[in-house]
Motif scaffolding. Structure first.
Motif, PDB file in Angstrom:
ATOM      1  N   LYS A 142     -95.656 104.417  27.022  1.00 34.98           N
ATOM      2  CA  LYS A 142     -94.640 104.384  28.083  1.00 34.98           C
ATOM      3  C   LYS A 142     -93.271 104.748  27.535  1.00 34.98           C
ATOM      4  CE  LYS A 142     -96.842 101.114  31.239  1.00 34.98           C
ATOM      5  NZ  LYS A 142     -96.770  99.781  31.870  1.00 34.98           N
ATOM      6  N   GLU A 143     -92.958 104.274  26.346  1.00 35.06           N
ATOM      7  CA  GLU A 143     -91.688 104.635  25.728  1.00 35.06           C
ATOM      8  C   GLU A 143     -91.612 106.133  25.453  1.00 35.06           C
ATOM      9  OE1 GLU A 143     -88.895 102.527  24.905  1.00 35.06           O
ATOM     10  OE2 GLU A 143     -90.013 101.481  26.467  1.00 35.06           O
ATOM     11  N   LEU A 144     -92.718 106.711  25.003  1.00 30.36           N
ATOM     12  CA  LEU A 144     -92.744 108.148  24.755  1.00 30.36           C
ATOM     13  C   LEU A 144     -92.603 108.941  26.054  1.00 30.36           C
ATOM     14  CD1 LEU A 144     -95.542 108.348  22.038  1.00 30.36           C
ATOM     15  CD2 LEU A 144     -93.110 108.840  21.709  1.00 30.36           C
ATOM     16  N   CYS A 145     -93.133 108.394  27.145  1.00 29.52           N
ATOM     17  CA  CYS A 145     -92.982 109.051  28.444  1.00 29.52           C
ATOM     18  C   CYS A 145     -91.506 109.255  28.784  1.00 29.52           C
ATOM     19  CB  CYS A 145     -93.642 108.216  29.546  1.00 29.52           C
ATOM     20  SG  CYS A 145     -95.442 108.281  29.560  1.00 29.52           S
ATOM     21  N   ASN A 146     -90.683 108.329  28.324  1.00 32.01           N
ATOM     22  CA  ASN A 146     -89.253 108.369  28.647  1.00 32.01           C
ATOM     23  C   ASN A 146     -88.431 109.217  27.686  1.00 32.01           C
ATOM     24  OD1 ASN A 146     -89.624 106.609  30.854  1.00 32.01           O
ATOM     25  ND2 ASN A 146     -89.497 104.809  29.514  1.00 32.01           N
ATOM     26  N   SER A 147     -89.081 109.779  26.675  1.00 27.50           N
ATOM     27  CA  SER A 147     -88.376 110.601  25.694  1.00 27.50           C
ATOM     28  C   SER A 147     -88.306 112.050  26.171  1.00 27.50           C
ATOM     29  CB  SER A 147     -89.076 110.533  24.337  1.00 27.50           C
ATOM     30  OG  SER A 147     -88.547 111.499  23.446  1.00 27.50           O
ATOM     31  N   ASP A 148     -87.102 112.588  26.263  1.00 30.60           N
ATOM     32  CA  ASP A 148     -86.934 113.990  26.650  1.00 30.60           C
ATOM     33  C   ASP A 148     -87.226 114.936  25.490  1.00 30.60           C
ATOM     34  OD1 ASP A 148     -86.162 113.319  29.245  1.00 30.60           O
ATOM     35  OD2 ASP A 148     -84.051 113.153  28.689  1.00 30.60           O
ATOM     36  N   ASP A 149     -87.237 114.409  24.282  1.00 31.31           N
ATOM     37  CA  ASP A 149     -87.428 115.251  23.097  1.00 31.31           C
ATOM     38  C   ASP A 149     -88.896 115.512  22.795  1.00 31.31           C
ATOM     39  OD1 ASP A 149     -84.659 115.365  22.658  1.00 31.31           O
ATOM     40  OD2 ASP A 149     -84.703 113.448  21.580  1.00 31.31           O
ATOM     41  N   VAL A 150     -89.754 114.522  23.033  1.00 36.56           N
ATOM     42  CA  VAL A 150     -91.177 114.639  22.698  1.00 36.56           C
ATOM     43  C   VAL A 150     -91.924 115.369  23.808  1.00 36.56           C
ATOM     44  CG1 VAL A 150     -93.319 113.352  22.331  1.00 36.56           C
ATOM     45  CG2 VAL A 150     -91.206 112.593  21.237  1.00 36.56           C
ATOM     46  N   GLU A 151     -92.720 116.374  23.422  1.00 37.19           N
ATOM     47  CA  GLU A 151     -93.525 117.117  24.393  1.00 37.19           C
ATOM     48  C   GLU A 151     -95.013 117.096  24.069  1.00 37.19           C
ATOM     49  OE1 GLU A 151     -90.826 120.650  26.132  1.00 37.19           O
ATOM     50  OE2 GLU A 151     -91.207 120.803  23.971  1.00 37.19           O
ATOM     51  N   ILE A 152     -95.350 116.795  22.805  1.00 37.56           N
ATOM     52  CA  ILE A 152     -96.751 116.748  22.374  1.00 37.56           C
ATOM     53  C   ILE A 152     -97.022 115.395  21.737  1.00 37.56           C
ATOM     54  CG2 ILE A 152     -98.508 117.775  20.871  1.00 37.56           C
ATOM     55  CD1 ILE A 152     -96.883 120.383  20.959  1.00 37.56           C
ATOM     56  N   VAL A 153     -98.129 114.762  22.119  1.00 41.70           N
ATOM     57  CA  VAL A 153     -98.517 113.476  21.543  1.00 41.70           C
ATOM     58  C   VAL A 153     -99.906 113.611  20.934  1.00 41.70           C
ATOM     59  CG1 VAL A 153     -99.046 111.048  22.010  1.00 41.70           C
ATOM     60  CG2 VAL A 153     -97.118 112.148  23.164  1.00 41.70           C
ATOM     61  N   VAL A 154    -100.019 113.254  19.655  1.00 40.53           N
ATOM     62  CA  VAL A 154    -101.301 113.274  18.948  1.00 40.53           C
ATOM     63  C   VAL A 154    -101.750 111.838  18.741  1.00 40.53           C
ATOM     64  CG1 VAL A 154    -102.516 113.948  16.841  1.00 40.53           C
ATOM     65  CG2 VAL A 154    -100.717 115.430  17.771  1.00 40.53           C
ATOM     66  N   LEU A 155    -102.961 111.545  19.175  1.00 42.93           N
ATOM     67  CA  LEU A 155    -103.540 110.207  19.041  1.00 42.93           C
ATOM     68  C   LEU A 155    -104.595 110.243  17.947  1.00 42.93           C
ATOM     69  CD1 LEU A 155    -103.510 107.342  20.357  1.00 42.93           C
ATOM     70  CD2 LEU A 155    -105.351 108.135  21.851  1.00 42.93           C
ATOM     71  N   LYS A 156    -104.474 109.347  16.971  1.00 42.89           N
ATOM     72  CA  LYS A 156    -105.403 109.343  15.844  1.00 42.89           C
ATOM     73  C   LYS A 156    -105.670 107.914  15.395  1.00 42.89           C
ATOM     74  CE  LYS A 156    -103.823 110.524  11.779  1.00 42.89           C
ATOM     75  NZ  LYS A 156    -103.155 111.248  10.665  1.00 42.89           N
ATOM     76  N   GLY A 157    -106.655 107.758  14.529  1.00 42.54           N
ATOM     77  CA  GLY A 157    -106.980 106.452  13.977  1.00 42.54           C
ATOM     78  C   GLY A 157    -106.672 106.390  12.503  1.00 42.54           C
ATOM     79  N   SER A 158    -106.278 105.225  12.039  1.00 41.78           N
ATOM     80  CA  SER A 158    -106.027 105.016  10.613  1.00 41.78           C
ATOM     81  C   SER A 158    -107.346 104.747   9.894  1.00 41.78           C
ATOM     82  CB  SER A 158    -105.076 103.828  10.427  1.00 41.78           C
ATOM     83  OG  SER A 158    -104.910 103.512   9.068  1.00 41.78           O
ATOM     84  N   GLY A 159    -107.476 105.277   8.690  1.00 38.11           N
ATOM     85  CA  GLY A 159    -108.673 105.004   7.905  1.00 38.11           C
ATOM     86  C   GLY A 159    -109.834 105.905   8.270  1.00 38.11           C
ATOM     87  N   ARG A 160    -111.049 105.349   8.280  1.00 34.60           N
ATOM     88  CA  ARG A 160    -112.258 106.160   8.383  1.00 34.60           C
ATOM     89  C   ARG A 160    -112.799 106.325   9.795  1.00 34.60           C
ATOM     90  NH1 ARG A 160    -116.981 102.703   7.864  1.00 34.60           N
ATOM     91  NH2 ARG A 160    -116.367 100.506   7.753  1.00 34.60           N
ATOM     92  N   ALA A 161    -112.085 105.846  10.817  1.00 31.77           N
ATOM     93  CA  ALA A 161    -112.577 105.983  12.187  1.00 31.77           C
ATOM     94  C   ALA A 161    -111.436 106.193  13.155  1.00 31.77           C
ATOM     95  CB  ALA A 161    -113.378 104.743  12.585  1.00 31.77           C
ATOM     96  N   PHE A 162    -111.746 106.862  14.264  1.00 24.69           N
ATOM     97  CA  PHE A 162    -110.792 106.936  15.380  1.00 24.69           C
ATOM     98  C   PHE A 162    -110.739 105.562  16.041  1.00 24.69           C
ATOM     99  CE2 PHE A 162    -109.904 107.681  19.912  1.00 24.69           C
ATOM    100  CZ  PHE A 162    -108.684 108.314  19.806  1.00 24.69           C
ATOM    101  N   SER A 163    -111.844 105.125  16.605  1.00 27.92           N
ATOM    102  CA  SER A 163    -111.966 103.762  17.128  1.00 27.92           C
ATOM    103  C   SER A 163    -113.422 103.453  17.407  1.00 27.92           C
ATOM    104  CB  SER A 163    -111.162 103.571  18.413  1.00 27.92           C
ATOM    105  OG  SER A 163    -111.426 102.284  18.971  1.00 27.92           O
TER     106      SER A 163
END
Length: 267
Positions: free
Chosen positions: A49-70
């Motif tokens: 939601k915070e990123l939704c309000n950012s005028d600067d960010v246009e691309i969001v990459v979702l990833k997992g830490s370590g050996r798995a996404f989820s």
């Protein structure tokens, strides 16, 4: 530059890093293969939601830490040892997260490594583009513990492969390789060499496009589909509540904890 958006919802289970127009959101419970507990679910929703309000960010990459996404929903969280209203609250938080991710005015990419299973797979499917490591495994495997997909899993599977194929895949609940998922149309790309390199290439490709036009197209589809997705999420919540009361679900959980094959009886 690393930016911490967790102002009212402080959690170390979600990390956000912003470089130029790109924000990377990382699920950060590597010790549990990034299983989604309530803290992480709410933390993800808050940060997105915070990123939704950012005028600067246009691309969001979702990833997992370590050996798995989820690996999916955290079993302890999903058991919701309190009363039934606690579980309904969890489901509402999941719905909030999924609606936020699906409809956010940014173009989104899921970077899949290791497992993307259950709720973790639903989360990935809520993004606009999915790139998976060749060795990753993807599964809509709720059936293994006597449950149904949630997190909009029914909606996203139907959108990707059609109703009949979606039903069959949900009923089977089998893990798929990245190549199998690509052939079915459940993901969009298998990384050729290095997953991070493939993500970087896609980001660079998009950065050279009129991103606001891409986002406007996304918003049109999201607005059109919003009512349908909300309906699916509500139906999943009602049905999942009933499934939690079945003998098969109790057996599925027990078998999972005991690392054995469940003996389902259809009740």
């Amino acid at each position: 530059m690393t930016t911490d958006f967790n102002l009212d919802f402080k959690t170390d289970t979600v990390k956000v890093n912003i470089e130029g127009r790109v924000a990377t959101v990382e699920l950060n419970r590597p010790e549990s293969m990034n299983a989604l507990d309530l803290e992480m679910i709410r933390g993800l929703a808050w940060n997105l939601k915070e990123l939704c309000n950012s005028d600067d960010v246009e691309i969001v990459v979702l990833k997992g830490s370590g050996r798995a996404f989820s690996a999916g929903g955290d079993i302890k969280t999903m058991l919701a040892e309190g009363n039934e209203s606690d579980f309904l609250g969890i489901m509402d938080s999941i719905s909030e997260l999924i609606i936020t991710l699906y409809s956010m005015p940014k173009v989104t990419i899921s970077a899949i490594t290791g497992a993307a299973a259950g709720l973790g797979f639903s989360l990935a499917l809520a993004t606009d583009y999915i790139i998976a490591d060749p060795a990753s495994k993807l599964a809509m495997n709720f059936i293994g513990i006597g449950l149904i997909p949630d997190g909009g899993g029914h909606f996203f599977m139907k959108t990707r492969v059609g109703e009949t194929k979606a039903k069959h895949l949900i009923w089977e609940g089998k893990p798929m390789s990245a190549a199998q998922a690509l052939e079915l149309g459940l993901i969009d790309e298998v990384a050729q060499n290095n997953l991070n390199e493939s993500i970087d290439n896609k980001v660079k490709e998009w950065e050279q496009k009129p991103l606001q036009a891409m986002i406007k197209t996304k918003k049109i589809y999201a607005e059109e589909n919003r009512v349908s997705l909300l309906k699916f999420l509500e139906l999943e919540k009602i049905a999942q509540t009933k499934m939690r009361q079945t003998e098969d679900h109790k057996e599925g959980i027990q078998a999972f904890l005991e690392k054995r094959k469940p003996n389902f009886i259809g009740k």
